[in-house]
Design a protein around this motif. Structure first.
Motif: not given
Length: 132
Positions: A98-117
Motif C-alpha cells: 500500500l502507498m499513500m502520502g502528501t504533496y506540499v503545495m505552496q500558493t503564490e502568497d507563500g501559504e503551504t498546505f498538504d495535498a493528499q495522495i
C-alpha cells in the motif's frame, strides 16, 4: 481514468498503479510497480508542488517513508486548469502493499498546505487470495 483520486483545496491527485511483471522476480522476493500520477489544479489559485512525503507499507506491515523535494526532479507550478503527469516506480519484497502520502503545495502568497495522495493498493498476480 485513474483507479484512485483525492481532492484537497482544489488540487486533485489521481494515481494508477501498474504491476511490472518484466522487472519483478518472485523467486527473489522482488516485486516492482509503476505508478502513474496526474496532479490537476481544479482551483483558482496558482500552486507549486515543493515536496513529497510517501508512506509505503508492504504485506507484512513494514513501513518505509520517503521524503524529498518535488517529484521526478521537478517542482511544477500549476495554474488554474493545469495538470502535471509523471510516472515513478516502487519495489517491494512482498507481492502486495500500500502507498499513500502528501504533496506540499505552496500558493503564490507563500501559504503551504498538504495535498493528499490517495492510498492505493499495490497488487500482483503472486498475492495469495484468502477468504476469511
Amino acid at each position: 481514468m485513474s483507479d484512485y483520486s483525492a481532492l484537497t483545496r482544489g488540487v486533485r491527485v489521481a494515481v494508477t498503479p501498474q504491476f511490472l511483471e518484466d522487472q519483478s522476480d518472485p523467486t527473489r522476493n522482488t516485486y516492482v510497480w509503476a505508478y502513474h500520477v496526474e496532479i490537476t489544479n481544479e482551483g483558482h489559485t496558482t500552486v507549486q508542488l515543493t515536496a513529497r512525503h510517501w508512506t509505503i507499507i508492504d504485506k507484512h506491515g513494514q513501513t518505509q517513508t520517503v521524503k524529498g523535494p518535488g517529484v521526478v526532479g521537478e517542482q511544477p507550478i500549476l495554474r488554474e486548469g493545469d495538470s502535471f503527469l509523471y510516472t515513478s516506480a516502487c519495489p517491494l519484497s512482498t507481492p502486495s502493499g500500500l502507498m499513500m502520502g502528501t504533496y506540499v503545495m505552496q500558493t503564490e502568497d507563500g501559504e503551504t498546505f498538504d495535498a493528499q495522495i490517495p492510498a492505493f493498493s499495490l497488487d500482483s498476480p503472486y498475492e495469495e487470495q484468502r477468504v476469511n
